[in-house]
Design a protein around this motif. Sequence first.
Motif, PDB file in Angstrom:
ATOM      1  N   GLU A   1      24.515  -8.048 -19.207  1.00  0.00           N
ATOM      2  CA  GLU A   1      23.305  -7.550 -18.495  1.00  0.00           C
ATOM      3  C   GLU A   1      23.657  -7.367 -16.957  1.00  0.00           C
ATOM      4  N   THR A   2      23.402  -6.240 -16.473  1.00  0.00           N
ATOM      5  CA  THR A   2      23.862  -5.922 -15.160  1.00  0.00           C
ATOM      6  C   THR A   2      22.672  -5.442 -14.092  1.00  0.00           C
ATOM      7  N   GLY A   3      23.216  -4.715 -13.206  1.00  0.00           N
ATOM      8  CA  GLY A   3      22.038  -4.326 -12.023  1.00  0.00           C
ATOM      9  C   GLY A   3      21.017  -3.446 -12.390  1.00  0.00           C
TER      10      GLY A   3
ATOM     11  N   LEU B   1      30.933 -22.189 -20.122  1.00  0.00           N
ATOM     12  CA  LEU B   1      30.340 -21.453 -19.269  1.00  0.00           C
ATOM     13  C   LEU B   1      30.990 -21.508 -17.785  1.00  0.00           C
ATOM     14  N   LYS B   2      31.143 -20.316 -17.200  1.00  0.00           N
ATOM     15  CA  LYS B   2      32.018 -19.877 -15.961  1.00  0.00           C
ATOM     16  C   LYS B   2      30.741 -19.615 -15.137  1.00  0.00           C
ATOM     17  N   PRO B   3      30.038 -20.538 -14.215  1.00  0.00           N
ATOM     18  CA  PRO B   3      29.251 -20.362 -13.414  1.00  0.00           C
ATOM     19  C   PRO B   3      29.643 -19.497 -12.203  1.00  0.00           C
ATOM     20  N   SER B   4      28.720 -19.029 -11.171  1.00  0.00           N
ATOM     21  CA  SER B   4      28.991 -18.062 -10.071  1.00  0.00           C
ATOM     22  C   SER B   4      29.667 -19.180  -8.996  1.00  0.00           C
ATOM     23  N   GLU B   5      30.796 -18.840  -8.335  1.00  0.00           N
ATOM     24  CA  GLU B   5      31.319 -19.645  -7.557  1.00  0.00           C
ATOM     25  C   GLU B   5      30.341 -19.896  -6.174  1.00  0.00           C
ATOM     26  N   GLU B   6      29.141 -19.069  -6.129  1.00  0.00           N
ATOM     27  CA  GLU B   6      28.181 -19.308  -4.907  1.00  0.00           C
ATOM     28  C   GLU B   6      27.544 -20.560  -5.325  1.00  0.00           C
TER      29      GLU B   6
ATOM     30  N   GLU C   1      22.414   3.636  -5.682  1.00  0.00           N
ATOM     31  CA  GLU C   1      23.054   2.531  -5.821  1.00  0.00           C
ATOM     32  C   GLU C   1      22.368   1.286  -5.599  1.00  0.00           C
ATOM     33  N   GLU C   2      22.524   0.190  -6.322  1.00  0.00           N
ATOM     34  CA  GLU C   2      21.835  -1.034  -6.147  1.00  0.00           C
ATOM     35  C   GLU C   2      22.104  -1.727  -4.667  1.00  0.00           C
ATOM     36  N   VAL C   3      21.224  -2.122  -4.007  1.00  0.00           N
ATOM     37  CA  VAL C   3      21.535  -2.726  -2.653  1.00  0.00           C
ATOM     38  C   VAL C   3      21.391  -4.348  -2.935  1.00  0.00           C
TER      39      VAL C   3
ATOM     40  N   THR D   1      26.386 -11.804 -17.424  1.00  0.00           N
ATOM     41  CA  THR D   1      25.245 -11.377 -16.493  1.00  0.00           C
ATOM     42  C   THR D   1      25.759 -11.423 -15.122  1.00  0.00           C
ATOM     43  N   GLY D   2      25.598  -9.982 -14.372  1.00  0.00           N
ATOM     44  CA  GLY D   2      26.293  -9.894 -12.993  1.00  0.00           C
ATOM     45  C   GLY D   2      26.315  -8.572 -12.694  1.00  0.00           C
ATOM     46  N   SER D   3      27.079  -8.048 -11.863  1.00  0.00           N
ATOM     47  CA  SER D   3      27.050  -6.702 -11.516  1.00  0.00           C
ATOM     48  C   SER D   3      27.784  -5.635 -12.272  1.00  0.00           C
ATOM     49  N   THR D   4      27.333  -4.515 -12.119  1.00  0.00           N
ATOM     50  CA  THR D   4      27.994  -3.546 -13.076  1.00  0.00           C
ATOM     51  C   THR D   4      29.359  -3.233 -13.095  1.00  0.00           C
TER      52      THR D   4
ATOM     53  N   ILE E   1      29.559 -16.047 -18.731  1.00  0.00           N
ATOM     54  CA  ILE E   1      29.959 -15.798 -17.124  1.00  0.00           C
ATOM     55  C   ILE E   1      28.586 -15.504 -16.589  1.00  0.00           C
ATOM     56  N   THR E   2      28.183 -16.029 -15.456  1.00  0.00           N
ATOM     57  CA  THR E   2      26.828 -16.065 -15.183  1.00  0.00           C
ATOM     58  C   THR E   2      26.777 -15.607 -13.616  1.00  0.00           C
ATOM     59  N   PRO E   3      25.754 -15.082 -12.921  1.00  0.00           N
ATOM     60  CA  PRO E   3      25.637 -14.793 -11.547  1.00  0.00           C
ATOM     61  C   PRO E   3      24.974 -15.850 -10.856  1.00  0.00           C
TER      62      PRO E   3
HETATM   63  P1  NAD Z   1      29.030 -10.673  -9.849  1.00  0.00           P
HETATM   64  O1  NAD Z   1      29.161  -9.547 -10.641  1.00  0.00           O
HETATM   65  O2  NAD Z   1      29.712 -10.485  -8.441  1.00  0.00           O
HETATM   66  O3  NAD Z   1      29.527 -12.229 -10.299  1.00  0.00           O
HETATM   67  C1  NAD Z   1      28.914 -12.529 -11.733  1.00  0.00           C
HETATM   68  C2  NAD Z   1      29.968 -13.350 -12.319  1.00  0.00           C
HETATM   69  O4  NAD Z   1      31.376 -12.757 -12.666  1.00  0.00           O
HETATM   70  C3  NAD Z   1      30.394 -14.680 -11.458  1.00  0.00           C
HETATM   71  O5  NAD Z   1      30.525 -15.663 -12.336  1.00  0.00           O
HETATM   72  C4  NAD Z   1      31.822 -14.240 -10.782  1.00  0.00           C
HETATM   73  O6  NAD Z   1      32.741 -15.408 -10.465  1.00  0.00           O
HETATM   74  C5  NAD Z   1      32.120 -13.777 -12.408  1.00  0.00           C
HETATM   75  N1  NAD Z   1      33.111 -12.540 -12.100  1.00  0.00           N
HETATM   76  C6  NAD Z   1      33.611 -11.648 -10.843  1.00  0.00           C
HETATM   77  N2  NAD Z   1      34.611 -11.067 -11.035  1.00  0.00           N
HETATM   78  C7  NAD Z   1      35.135 -11.319 -12.290  1.00  0.00           C
HETATM   79  C8  NAD Z   1      35.930 -11.002 -13.243  1.00  0.00           C
HETATM   80  N3  NAD Z   1      36.977  -9.751 -12.983  1.00  0.00           N
HETATM   81  N4  NAD Z   1      36.189 -11.115 -14.480  1.00  0.00           N
HETATM   82  C9  NAD Z   1      35.435 -12.297 -14.917  1.00  0.00           C
HETATM   83  N5  NAD Z   1      34.382 -12.864 -14.171  1.00  0.00           N
HETATM   84  C10 NAD Z   1      34.246 -12.374 -12.956  1.00  0.00           C
HETATM   85  O7  NAD Z   1      27.538 -10.739  -9.721  1.00  0.00           O
HETATM   86  P2  NAD Z   1      26.547 -11.897  -8.634  1.00  0.00           P
HETATM   87  O8  NAD Z   1      26.631 -11.317  -7.256  1.00  0.00           O
HETATM   88  O9  NAD Z   1      26.922 -13.249  -8.891  1.00  0.00           O
HETATM   89  O10 NAD Z   1      25.052 -11.424  -9.158  1.00  0.00           O
HETATM   90  C11 NAD Z   1      24.415 -10.133  -8.745  1.00  0.00           C
HETATM   91  C12 NAD Z   1      24.560  -9.322  -9.696  1.00  0.00           C
HETATM   92  O11 NAD Z   1      24.155  -9.630 -10.718  1.00  0.00           O
HETATM   93  C13 NAD Z   1      23.574  -7.997  -9.303  1.00  0.00           C
HETATM   94  O12 NAD Z   1      23.978  -6.821  -9.558  1.00  0.00           O
HETATM   95  C14 NAD Z   1      22.280  -8.296 -10.256  1.00  0.00           C
HETATM   96  O13 NAD Z   1      21.479  -7.103 -10.423  1.00  0.00           O
HETATM   97  C15 NAD Z   1      23.040  -8.806 -11.528  1.00  0.00           C
HETATM   98  N6  NAD Z   1      21.933  -9.411 -12.128  1.00  0.00           N
HETATM   99  C16 NAD Z   1      21.753  -8.988 -13.582  1.00  0.00           C
HETATM  100  C17 NAD Z   1      20.919  -9.758 -14.461  1.00  0.00           C
HETATM  101  C18 NAD Z   1      20.197  -9.063 -15.448  1.00  0.00           C
HETATM  102  O14 NAD Z   1      19.700  -9.623 -16.444  1.00  0.00           O
HETATM  103  N7  NAD Z   1      20.290  -7.921 -15.880  1.00  0.00           N
HETATM  104  C19 NAD Z   1      20.260 -10.869 -13.957  1.00  0.00           C
HETATM  105  C20 NAD Z   1      20.490 -11.521 -12.540  1.00  0.00           C
HETATM  106  C21 NAD Z   1      21.730 -10.742 -11.810  1.00  0.00           C
END
Ligand code: NAD
Length: 499
Positions: free
Chosen positions: A252-254, A178-183, A385-387, A229-232, A152-154
């Motif tokens: 891997e998060t913020g 893979l479930k990519p970001s909806e963005e 907090e991460e902006v 990889t995505g938000s905390t 699951i990716t950002p």
């Molecule tokens: P996000 O957490 O909003 O979304 C990431 C992914 O998770 C998307 O594909 C989304 O559809 C999916 N998702 C959302 N809610 C879910 C749920 N309840 N269950 C399963 N999947 C779900 O993050 P974003 O806005 O796409 O990306 C930005 C964030 O990612 C920032 O916090 C950034 O720091 C972090 N990031 C971290 C790294 C790293 O390697 N540490 C790299 C890139 C981005």
Amino acid sequence: MSGELILGNFVNGEFVTPKNNLVFKSLNPSNIEECLGEFLATPEEEITDVVSSAKKAQLLWSKKSQPERAEYILKLAKILDNETVVTHLATVMAKECGKPFIECVGEVVEARHMCEHMAGYSRQHYGYMFPSQVDTRESEVLEIPKGVMACITPWNYPMAIPVWHMMPSVLKGNTVILKPSEETPLCAQEIFKYIQKANFPPGVINMIQGGKTTGKFLVENNVDAIIFTGSTNVAQKIQAIAIQKGKTVACETGGKNAMIVCDDANLELAIESTALSICKTTGQRCVSAERVIVMENIYDSFKKGLVEKIKSFKIGDPFEKEVLMGPLINQNAVDKVTKYNDLARSEGRVLLNGERVGNSKGYFISTMLYEMDAEQQRFHNLLNEEVFGPHAAIIKVKNLEEAIKIHNDTDFGLSAGYLTTNIDTARILEKELKVGVGYLNGPCIGAEVQLPFGGLKLSGNGNPSGGYLLNFVVHHVARTRCYGSKIKTAYGIEDPKKG
Ligand code: NAD
């Protein structure tokens, strides 16, 4: 690329449209009047089908030798090593996520580097032999694949991060969904067109489109492990489900990353490195700097230089050569950054005012730079907090000890850049800063495929990505071989009934 319904999912080696009427749109953040495509979110029943076909495919895939599996990865690397392909993928990426075109080119190269690294790695040793306490035994540790990995990716690295998740996984005999970001659904679709050309056996690499509900269904489904990889905040939700279902998950998060400028730093290098750490990718990197910790002897000249450097950065169309900062990704991002900018205006001393720029069709915003006092570190949201935008506080400190204390006093621990010309100071910083990735005398951004990439504390959960994801995608199992005709124990007792 304008507003038509696009075939979204990639399952069993074919592009297919989910049977659903939940449409979501991909908009160009530089010009939201341009719709790049419409996609359909994958419903739960279809996810179950994809998982079961990935399970079947895994049984055959894991039986191939590792060098054989690597041949497909190498083929993908060769496909990506082509100027027309790179230009096409970078163009789609610059349009869909608003990063400057040249950064997007770099990202496609980063994706290829991971393919090359995994293909090369395929012939390296794996597993270990261990001495046994018992003279008639030998022991080894083997790696066995986990099964079907959910990735699951950002949106901010819409091609490199998926490839970084998927290639180590498939090299080791797993299959992936893979479930990519909806963005950034179009980025996922376009790179999968090249993955299709690499001819992985059907079911080895799959992709399903959708948003958070699709992601949640996937995590709850019968997958064996999850790479996120995505938000905390989302990581914590996924980890809660994973624990309940007994699955392993790598997150891997913020971050709340910092640059530290010591009083013996090369001033010009410090200014340039800090400005890039704040502004590159419009502050939308997990490793972007949002805190700048500066020693008092150098503070005034550094501050003046930083303000001038940031002012010189051009904001605008990602396809314009001089542009360093494209737009934020969407309206939610604009609202979030604006909220923190308002807070900074009321709580800090403003040096550069972050505000919307350009016409209302694009999510362009300038950099917010402001001063905060060191004592505010622990208690102020602005410093904790991460902006995830071009927004940073400068904090003046007296000495190295205070710099380290301020730096470590957050719940995050992803990246730090530190500038000093003193080797002893550098070594102390390397040992004391609680971060997963550190950069001496340079910006706190950037990654290389062969290194671990991951954060400490809330920035990750101890399973770094990059080349080190290889450790997560396998189980390490112990196998003991006995020779001789007597049962012996490791405690030296020869009668097994007693040992
Ligand atoms: P996000 O957490 O909003 O979304 C990431 C992914 O998770 C998307 O594909 C989304 O559809 C999916 N998702 C959302 N809610 C879910 C749920 N309840 N269950 C399963 N999947 C779900 O993050 P974003 O806005 O796409 O990306 C930005 C964030 O990612 C920032 O916090 C950034 O720091 C972090 N990031 C971290 C790294 C790293 O390697 N540490 C790299 C890139 C981005």
